[in-house]
Scaffold this active site. Sequence first.
Site, PDB file in Angstrom:
ATOM      1  N   LYS A  27      40.224  26.773  46.460  1.00 54.81           N
ATOM      2  CA  LYS A  27      41.647  26.601  47.010  1.00 54.81           C
ATOM      3  C   LYS A  27      41.301  26.751  48.628  1.00 54.81           C
ATOM      4  O   LYS A  27      41.808  27.842  49.125  1.00 54.81           O
ATOM      5  CB  LYS A  27      42.571  27.571  46.439  1.00 54.81           C
ATOM      6  CG  LYS A  27      42.958  26.994  45.152  1.00 54.81           C
ATOM      7  CD  LYS A  27      44.204  28.004  44.368  1.00 54.81           C
ATOM      8  CE  LYS A  27      45.482  27.796  45.393  1.00 54.81           C
ATOM      9  NZ  LYS A  27      46.302  26.561  45.014  1.00 54.81           N
TER      10      LYS A  27
ATOM     11  N   TYR B   7      35.870  39.810  41.238  1.00 51.55           N
ATOM     12  CA  TYR B   7      35.847  40.849  40.164  1.00 51.55           C
ATOM     13  C   TYR B   7      34.824  41.827  40.637  1.00 51.55           C
ATOM     14  O   TYR B   7      34.636  42.936  40.193  1.00 51.55           O
ATOM     15  CB  TYR B   7      35.138  40.260  38.870  1.00 51.55           C
ATOM     16  CG  TYR B   7      36.001  39.177  38.040  1.00 51.55           C
ATOM     17  CD1 TYR B   7      37.336  39.136  38.367  1.00 51.55           C
ATOM     18  CD2 TYR B   7      35.488  38.203  37.238  1.00 51.55           C
ATOM     19  CE1 TYR B   7      38.145  38.278  37.728  1.00 51.55           C
ATOM     20  CE2 TYR B   7      36.577  37.408  36.478  1.00 51.55           C
ATOM     21  CZ  TYR B   7      37.770  37.522  36.809  1.00 51.55           C
ATOM     22  OH  TYR B   7      38.683  36.558  35.949  1.00 51.55           O
TER      23      TYR B   7
ATOM     24  N   ASP C 218      36.394  31.384  34.983  1.00 51.02           N
ATOM     25  CA  ASP C 218      36.902  32.185  34.038  1.00 51.02           C
ATOM     26  C   ASP C 218      38.026  31.484  33.333  1.00 51.02           C
ATOM     27  O   ASP C 218      37.849  31.340  32.113  1.00 51.02           O
ATOM     28  CB  ASP C 218      37.392  33.777  34.439  1.00 51.02           C
ATOM     29  CG  ASP C 218      37.382  34.501  33.193  1.00 51.02           C
ATOM     30  OD1 ASP C 218      37.265  34.217  32.187  1.00 51.02           O
ATOM     31  OD2 ASP C 218      38.059  35.812  33.539  1.00 51.02           O
TER      32      ASP C 218
ATOM     33  N   ASP D  32      44.383  24.507  41.149  1.00 54.01           N
ATOM     34  CA  ASP D  32      45.266  24.108  40.570  1.00 54.01           C
ATOM     35  C   ASP D  32      45.352  23.044  40.071  1.00 54.01           C
ATOM     36  O   ASP D  32      46.065  22.703  38.865  1.00 54.01           O
ATOM     37  CB  ASP D  32      46.766  24.767  41.346  1.00 54.01           C
ATOM     38  CG  ASP D  32      46.624  24.307  42.689  1.00 54.01           C
ATOM     39  OD1 ASP D  32      45.616  23.755  43.048  1.00 54.01           O
ATOM     40  OD2 ASP D  32      47.803  24.094  43.474  1.00 54.01           O
TER      41      ASP D  32
ATOM     42  N   ASP E 139      38.005  28.492  29.659  1.00 54.67           N
ATOM     43  CA  ASP E 139      38.687  28.795  28.543  1.00 54.67           C
ATOM     44  C   ASP E 139      39.800  27.488  28.240  1.00 54.67           C
ATOM     45  O   ASP E 139      39.769  27.075  27.201  1.00 54.67           O
ATOM     46  CB  ASP E 139      39.545  29.980  28.487  1.00 54.67           C
ATOM     47  CG  ASP E 139      38.738  31.154  28.223  1.00 54.67           C
ATOM     48  OD1 ASP E 139      37.275  31.132  28.092  1.00 54.67           O
ATOM     49  OD2 ASP E 139      39.242  32.169  27.833  1.00 54.67           O
TER      50      ASP E 139
END
Length: 368
Positions: free
Chosen positions: A192, A142, A249, A225, A253
């Site tokens: 990852k 970001y 992020d 993942d 959620d």
Amino acid sequence: MANFDLLLLAGDGIGSEIMAQAVKIIDWLNRQGDHTFTLEEDLVGGASYDAHKSPATDAMMAKAMKADAILFGSVGGSKWDNVDYALRPEAGLLRLRKDLELFANLRPALCYPALAVGSSLKTELVEGLDIMIVRELTGGVYFGEPKEITGRGNEKRAVDTQVYTTSEIDRIARIAFDLARKRGNKVHSVEKNNVMATGVLWKEVVGQIHKEDFSDVELHHMLADNCSMQLVRQPKQFDVIVTDNLFGDMLSDTAAMLTGSLGMLPSASLGAEDEGGKRRAMYEPVHGSAPDIAGQGKANPLAMIGSLTMAMRYSFDMGKEADLVDDAIAAVLAQNLRTADIMMDGMEMVSTDGMGDAVISEIEKAAG
Ligand code: NAD
């Protein structure tokens, strides 16, 4: 006995209604006199824009820098849709996070037994769930440079850059290991490393810190993942998850929604420790300003109250008192009292105020 300076920034929409319920608990704690709070208040977000043409004034920021912790309500609303982007209510929140250098975002996903039937997963998978997601908040994709769209016409090129340094990974990993020691003593470090260089460094640094300083904590490395899949397959396998800004992020959620309503979810954002061992910290519900229900007494104040108990645990070393409040929340839910967002058949509906009063009444009962 200690006294703490707490800055209250209620913000917009339902912010002031839910903040008022947290203040009831602070007033109760002040009456007990073991740990007391000196409260300051200020405007932030749209309310501050209306009064000062700025969503976060320098005067408010000076108070935020000085406070032992900040309790933040919510900001935003369509009233400010046409305000310049840099002066939007949300810019007030971003300035606080940036100027206070709040790099660690703690998002608990806690499923109270009484609310387990409201989850989209089977009750037995989520009942009693207690996960803490530690998300890196000020680095990663970001913020990395270059970040741009180049070219023109039909063939443009967009670039985002994921960057992490050893020290950025080091400080967030230490927060996760420290937290795990106070909870279930288990950390899943999520990245990852199979396809990303930052993932390779992340895994290496977390592994090294674990070996040197936290070998008593159980550590698992997991690909992001796989983690997203495991969160909905077997969520109770997790205790603390530490991960970067982007994966955090999304995973926070996902974890949050295992537990039911947005109105139940608190969060903490922590900065670095100063020489005196004090960390800058801001505590806030995960939800927004809920303009659709503002001023109607319908807002669920439990995420706000939960944010206060996080402040008690992580800024004020008041674990015993925080347990008292969290147990009171569980007791109120077990009595089938519900605000509209978590209402179910056969339950009793209460207002924002009614829920705050019910929590206080349970606290008083438990404290004798
Ligand atoms: P929202 O979280 O405000 O509301 C989403 C839905 O959840 C609404 O139906 C709302 O009524 C409900 N809800 C939220 N909190 C609730 C509570 N405590 N009790 C009962 N119901 C609750 O998200 P939104 O509608 O997308 O955004 C509204 C405004 O809030 C926007 O301006 C957005 O930018 C802002 N926002 C602010 C923050 C923040 O201050 N940290 C976070 C998210 C969104």
